[in-house]
Design a protein around this motif. Sequence first.
Motif, PDB file in Angstrom:
ATOM      1  N   ASN A 106       0.832  -1.185   0.000  1.00 59.49           N
ATOM      2  CA  ASN A 106       0.000   0.000   0.000  1.00 59.49           C
ATOM      3  C   ASN A 106       0.876   1.248   0.000  1.00 59.49           C
ATOM      4  O   ASN A 106       1.791   1.384   0.809  1.00 59.49           O
ATOM      5  N   THR A 107       0.609   2.141  -0.905  1.00 59.41           N
ATOM      6  CA  THR A 107       1.348   3.396  -0.986  1.00 59.41           C
ATOM      7  C   THR A 107       0.391   4.566  -0.820  1.00 59.41           C
ATOM      8  O   THR A 107      -0.801   4.458  -1.090  1.00 59.41           O
ATOM      9  N   PHE A 108       0.949   5.683  -0.382  1.00 60.96           N
ATOM     10  CA  PHE A 108       0.137   6.868  -0.173  1.00 60.96           C
ATOM     11  C   PHE A 108      -0.256   7.449  -1.533  1.00 60.96           C
ATOM     12  O   PHE A 108       0.610   7.708  -2.386  1.00 60.96           O
ATOM     13  N   PRO A 109      -1.561   7.701  -1.788  1.00 62.16           N
ATOM     14  CA  PRO A 109      -2.026   8.201  -3.098  1.00 62.16           C
ATOM     15  C   PRO A 109      -1.831   9.721  -3.222  1.00 62.16           C
ATOM     16  O   PRO A 109      -2.734  10.499  -2.927  1.00 62.16           O
ATOM     17  N   PHE A 138      -4.468  12.962  -2.701  1.00 61.84           N
ATOM     18  CA  PHE A 138      -4.228  13.934  -1.637  1.00 61.84           C
ATOM     19  C   PHE A 138      -4.123  15.348  -2.208  1.00 61.84           C
ATOM     20  O   PHE A 138      -4.668  16.300  -1.637  1.00 61.84           O
ATOM     21  N   ALA A 139      -3.431  15.500  -3.330  1.00 59.01           N
ATOM     22  CA  ALA A 139      -3.292  16.815  -3.955  1.00 59.01           C
ATOM     23  C   ALA A 139      -4.646  17.374  -4.384  1.00 59.01           C
ATOM     24  O   ALA A 139      -4.924  18.568  -4.217  1.00 59.01           O
ATOM     25  N   LEU A 140      -5.493  16.504  -4.923  1.00 60.27           N
ATOM     26  CA  LEU A 140      -6.838  16.944  -5.289  1.00 60.27           C
ATOM     27  C   LEU A 140      -7.608  17.378  -4.050  1.00 60.27           C
ATOM     28  O   LEU A 140      -8.328  18.390  -4.065  1.00 60.27           O
ATOM     29  N   GLY A 141      -7.436  16.632  -2.969  1.00 57.07           N
ATOM     30  CA  GLY A 141      -8.096  17.000  -1.723  1.00 57.07           C
ATOM     31  C   GLY A 141      -7.635  18.345  -1.193  1.00 57.07           C
ATOM     32  O   GLY A 141      -8.435  19.100  -0.615  1.00 57.07           O
ATOM     33  N   LEU A 142      -6.355  18.660  -1.373  1.00 58.61           N
ATOM     34  CA  LEU A 142      -5.853  19.975  -0.959  1.00 58.61           C
ATOM     35  C   LEU A 142      -6.622  21.096  -1.644  1.00 58.61           C
ATOM     36  O   LEU A 142      -6.969  22.108  -1.019  1.00 58.61           O
ATOM     37  N   ALA A 143      -6.871  20.928  -2.930  1.00 53.74           N
ATOM     38  CA  ALA A 143      -7.602  21.945  -3.685  1.00 53.74           C
ATOM     39  C   ALA A 143      -9.048  22.049  -3.210  1.00 53.74           C
ATOM     40  O   ALA A 143      -9.581  23.161  -3.030  1.00 53.74           O
ATOM     41  N   TRP A 144      -9.687  20.894  -3.009  1.00 48.63           N
ATOM     42  CA  TRP A 144     -11.075  20.905  -2.519  1.00 48.63           C
ATOM     43  C   TRP A 144     -11.156  21.526  -1.124  1.00 48.63           C
ATOM     44  O   TRP A 144     -12.087  22.277  -0.819  1.00 48.63           O
ATOM     45  N   ALA A 145     -10.183  21.218  -0.289  1.00 50.26           N
ATOM     46  CA  ALA A 145     -10.174  21.772   1.065  1.00 50.26           C
ATOM     47  C   ALA A 145     -10.015  23.288   1.032  1.00 50.26           C
ATOM     48  O   ALA A 145     -10.689  24.008   1.791  1.00 50.26           O
ATOM     49  N   ALA A 146      -9.138  23.781   0.184  1.00 45.53           N
ATOM     50  CA  ALA A 146      -8.946  25.231   0.067  1.00 45.53           C
ATOM     51  C   ALA A 146     -10.230  25.899  -0.397  1.00 45.53           C
ATOM     52  O   ALA A 146     -10.632  26.957   0.119  1.00 45.53           O
ATOM     53  N   GLY A 147     -10.898  25.281  -1.381  1.00 43.56           N
ATOM     54  CA  GLY A 147     -12.154  25.842  -1.869  1.00 43.56           C
ATOM     55  C   GLY A 147     -13.243  25.849  -0.807  1.00 43.56           C
ATOM     56  O   GLY A 147     -14.001  26.821  -0.682  1.00 43.56           O
ATOM     57  N   ALA A 148     -13.306  24.774  -0.010  1.00 40.23           N
ATOM     58  CA  ALA A 148     -14.325  24.693   1.036  1.00 40.23           C
ATOM     59  C   ALA A 148     -14.082  25.737   2.119  1.00 40.23           C
ATOM     60  O   ALA A 148     -15.014  26.425   2.561  1.00 40.23           O
ATOM     61  N   ALA A 189     -13.026   9.375  -2.212  1.00 40.89           N
ATOM     62  CA  ALA A 189     -13.795   8.120  -2.199  1.00 40.89           C
ATOM     63  C   ALA A 189     -13.065   7.030  -2.973  1.00 40.89           C
ATOM     64  O   ALA A 189     -12.525   7.270  -4.061  1.00 40.89           O
ATOM     65  N   GLY A 190     -13.015   5.844  -2.382  1.00 38.08           N
ATOM     66  CA  GLY A 190     -12.349   4.727  -3.035  1.00 38.08           C
ATOM     67  C   GLY A 190     -10.887   4.590  -2.666  1.00 38.08           C
ATOM     68  O   GLY A 190     -10.213   3.670  -3.146  1.00 38.08           O
ATOM     69  N   HIS A 191     -10.391   5.484  -1.845  1.00 39.69           N
ATOM     70  CA  HIS A 191      -8.991   5.443  -1.421  1.00 39.69           C
ATOM     71  C   HIS A 191      -8.936   5.451   0.108  1.00 39.69           C
ATOM     72  O   HIS A 191      -9.857   5.881   0.780  1.00 39.69           O
ATOM     73  N   GLY A 192      -7.810   5.013   0.651  1.00 37.34           N
ATOM     74  CA  GLY A 192      -7.626   5.034   2.087  1.00 37.34           C
ATOM     75  C   GLY A 192      -8.452   3.977   2.808  1.00 37.34           C
ATOM     76  O   GLY A 192      -9.323   3.319   2.217  1.00 37.34           O
ATOM     77  N   ASP A 193      -8.186   3.812   4.079  1.00 38.44           N
ATOM     78  CA  ASP A 193      -8.930   2.854   4.900  1.00 38.44           C
ATOM     79  C   ASP A 193     -10.278   3.449   5.286  1.00 38.44           C
ATOM     80  O   ASP A 193     -10.338   4.572   5.802  1.00 38.44           O
TER      81      ASP A 193
END
Length: 273
Positions: A2-5, A9-19, A60-64
């Motif tokens: 298992n490797t860190f995606p 994560f980078a996409l999440g950074l953008a969504w988090a900034a927008g939120a 969604a679909g990534h991580g535990d």
Amino acid sequence: MNTFPWSVFALGLAWAAGAALAVMLVTFAVAVRAGLHRIVDVAWGLGFTAVAAVTFAASAGHGDPVRRLLATVLTAVWGLRLAVHIARRGRGHGEDPRYEAMLAKAPGNRNAYALRMVYLLQGALVWLVSLPVQAAQCVPGRPSFVTWAGVALWAVGVGFEAVGDAQLARFKADPAHRGQIMDRGLWAWTRHPNYFGDFCVWWGLFLLVCDSPAAVAVSFVSPLVMSLLLTRGSGKRLLERHMADRPGYAEYRARTSGFFPRPPKRGTNRGRR
């Protein structure tokens, strides 16, 4: 293996900034219409809740799935409780003296200055401090003992905040306590049970990602920043500066821990303010 995606994560950074930005801009519009910038304090907890929700959806679909759900729910519970508490506490009051003093010195338009120096700055801090929550959405592998230790530390933190806030609210609601320093319950063990609670919450959330070295590397700065804000930024230091000249506060300070809870020192009298 298992490797860190990283791309997720980078996409999440953008969504988090927008939120975070969206929450602060909506709050700014409401505050300008109401003429009360203290409303931004309610948006602090709401911003973290929004970041947790959008990054959960975006990854969604990534991580535990267990860790993802924990990170999202724990953040939302903390953020919504804090937002409701601050909203109730500020109901019927005018502008916060902190913002009034700051805006009195504003160069040019007060609202434009507030947008830059309060709302956008808080939005950036929400994004930065929430990095462990964002990273937890992507961490692969089942939760370990460290993860559950983080949940326990989070629970201690929320408990300190909730109990401390309730004790202070009851104390202030009793007219017999007018002019007195609150030095009972958790407030006898630490001058800032709410800030200590926040400290525990964010170090607890950080422990959720400690099964992944990559997630630790990208989010370790977050609990450090929150700790500095609580102890040397807009938390403990600013409040104690405001309280310093009140009668009885020096005695309360002498016998009561400034942050980490411990039994009060004996041999000093209860203070009054």
